[in-house]
Design an enzyme around this catalytic site. Structure first.
Site, short mmCIF file in Angstrom:
data_model
loop_
_atom_site.label_atom_id
_atom_site.label_comp_id
_atom_site.label_asym_id
_atom_site.label_seq_id
_atom_site.Cartn_x
_atom_site.Cartn_y
_atom_site.Cartn_z
CD1 TRP A 195 1.75 -23.25 -23.19
CD2 TRP A 195 0.40 -24.04 -21.60
NE1 TRP A 195 2.01 -24.59 -23.04
CE2 TRP A 195 1.20 -25.09 -22.08
CE3 TRP A 195 -0.53 -24.30 -20.59
CZ2 TRP A 195 1.10 -26.40 -21.58
CZ3 TRP A 195 -0.62 -25.60 -20.09
CH2 TRP A 195 0.18 -26.62 -20.59
CG ASP A 250 3.42 -18.65 -18.90
OD1 ASP A 250 4.55 -19.03 -18.56
OD2 ASP A 250 2.50 -19.44 -19.21
CE LYS A 287 7.04 -26.75 -20.28
NZ LYS A 287 5.98 -25.77 -20.38
C1 LIG Z 1 4.50 -25.81 -20.03
C2 LIG Z 1 3.87 -24.47 -19.95
C3 LIG Z 1 2.83 -24.19 -19.05
C4 LIG Z 1 2.25 -25.24 -18.12
O1 LIG Z 1 3.12 -25.55 -17.12
P1 LIG Z 1 2.69 -26.52 -15.92
O2 LIG Z 1 3.81 -26.33 -14.97
O3 LIG Z 1 2.58 -27.89 -16.49
O4 LIG Z 1 1.41 -26.04 -15.37
C5 LIG Z 1 2.34 -22.91 -19.00
N1 LIG Z 1 2.82 -21.96 -19.81
C6 LIG Z 1 3.80 -22.20 -20.70
C7 LIG Z 1 4.29 -21.10 -21.56
C8 LIG Z 1 4.35 -23.46 -20.79
O5 LIG Z 1 5.33 -23.70 -21.68
#
Ligand SMILES: *Cc1c(COP(=O)(O)O)cnc(C)c1O
Length: 362
Positions: free
Chosen positions: A101, A171, A195
């Protein structure tokens, strides 16, 4: 119909009480005679929902008044583009690449400016967090970027990087609300909610007000300007109304669980049960350096990397009601995601199952 123990990395388990409440309110939200899915986003009843969700998130995370909370669409991945477009003034940012990511965010940022990779753990399949105490931070960097919890690899930052005074952007898609956060350490925090918080389709951005600018390049889409969204209180266009409502219910649930300190204690206890078992198992082992282990995502493999045995394990676990344990294709093996909503019994029962599997397959 019995519910399973869902170890999916995302979209993932939500608190059962929240799902039940949503079901109860499905046809008639608080006497409005409508579902939240059906109501105008400009109505008073919806305005209360989004305002209350924001207030509860602010309470939970103790978000200072000089930060805006934006409820947006496009997932975390769209922020990989929005962040450089909004935050690059000098056109430079530094990235700590600790997983796929972070790597995607780094690659996307290269479209808009100079994105420097100043540290990486790719040499060992992202199984650790690099030493970030004295990195070559660029003098003209507009920000330093991290992925706080690496969903795929199961590592997490326990200590923040020394950004040498630069703004930190994080993030937190896979560990938001799992533990207390000092928001003031960051210029911007964002998370896709699927998540730990709600249904896919909502991404939340917490951004310091002075970073919201009006002087962006012409090409920046109106919808991706934080200024547009902040000025309209996330109601510039139709927001993901229903998803935000569920996020609001989850915020109330986290509050009812005692807030983020209590959540952290709960998560530590839960993760310890699984890590302790893995550490002494003769069949399984974790894949991550001990000090960098995530509380949320626990990847593990068989000690002799026996793909057939791993497939057998995943199959039998699924049949026993422990689902979505197959590891990410880049790591192989298994991964148990044990987000906030996973009850402690879920992990206890998984470990019981693993012990029995180990015994039966010696
Ligand atoms: C799942 C995830 C993403 C991607 O998320 P989307 O909403 O599918 O774009 C980005 N960063 C992390 C840390 C993730 O766990």
């Amino acid at each position: 119909m019995a519910r399973v123990y869902n170890f999916s990395a995302g979209p993932s388990i939500l608190p059962e009480v929240v799902l039940k409440q949503a079901a109860e309110e499905m046809l008639d939200y608080k006497g409005s005679g409508q579902s939240v899915m059906e109501m105008s986003h400009r109505s008073k009843v919806y305005d209360d929902i989004i305002k209350e969700a924001e207030k509860d998130l602010r309470d939970l995370m103790d978000i200072p008044d000089n930060y805006k909370v934006l409820f947006l669409q496009g997932g975390a991945s769209q922020q990989f583009a929005a962040i450089p477009m909004n935050l690059m003034k000098n056109g430079v940012a530094d990235f700590i690449v600790t997983g796929q990511w972070a790597k995607k965010a780094w690659q996307e940022a290269q479209k808009y400016g100079k994105a420097n990779k100043i540290a990486s753990s790719e040499d060992k399949t992202f199984s650790y967090i690099p030493d970030c105490s004295d990195l070559p931070i660029s003098d003209d960097a507009d920000y330093v970027y991290i992925c706080h919890n690496n969903t795929i690899y199961g590592t997490a930052f326990k200590e923040l990087p020394n950004t040498k005074g630069k703004i930190l952007v994080a993030d937190m898609s896979s560990d938001i609300l799992s533990q207390p956060v000092n928001v003031e350490d960051y210029g911007l925090i964002f998370f896709g909610v699927q998540k730990n918080v709600g249904p896919a389709g909502v991404v939340i951005v917490i951004v310091r007000e002075d970073l919201i600018r009006d002087d962006l390049p012409e090409f920046v889409p109106t919808m991706l300007k934080y200024k547009t969204q902040a000025d309209a209180d996330s109601l510039y266009n139709t927001p993901p109304c229903y998803g935000i409502y569920i996020c609001g219910l989850v915020f109330k649930w986290v509050k009812s669980m005692g807030g983020l300190k209590a959540m952290k204690a709960h998560n530590e206890k839960k993760a310890k049960i699984l890590y302790d078992y893995l550490d002494q198992s003769e069949m399984f082992m974790g894949t991550v350096v001990e000090k960098d282990r995530s509380l949320m995502n626990v990847p593990f493999v068989t000690r002799n990397h026996d793909a057939d045995l791993e497939a057998k394990f995943v199959k039998e676990a699924t049949e026993a009601g422990f689902v979505n344990l197959k590891g990410h294709r880049s790591v192989g093996g298994m991964r148990a995601s044990i987000y906030n909503a996973m009850p402690i019994e879920g992990v206890e029962k998984l470990v019981e199952f693993m012990k029995a599997f180990e015994e039966a397959n010696k």
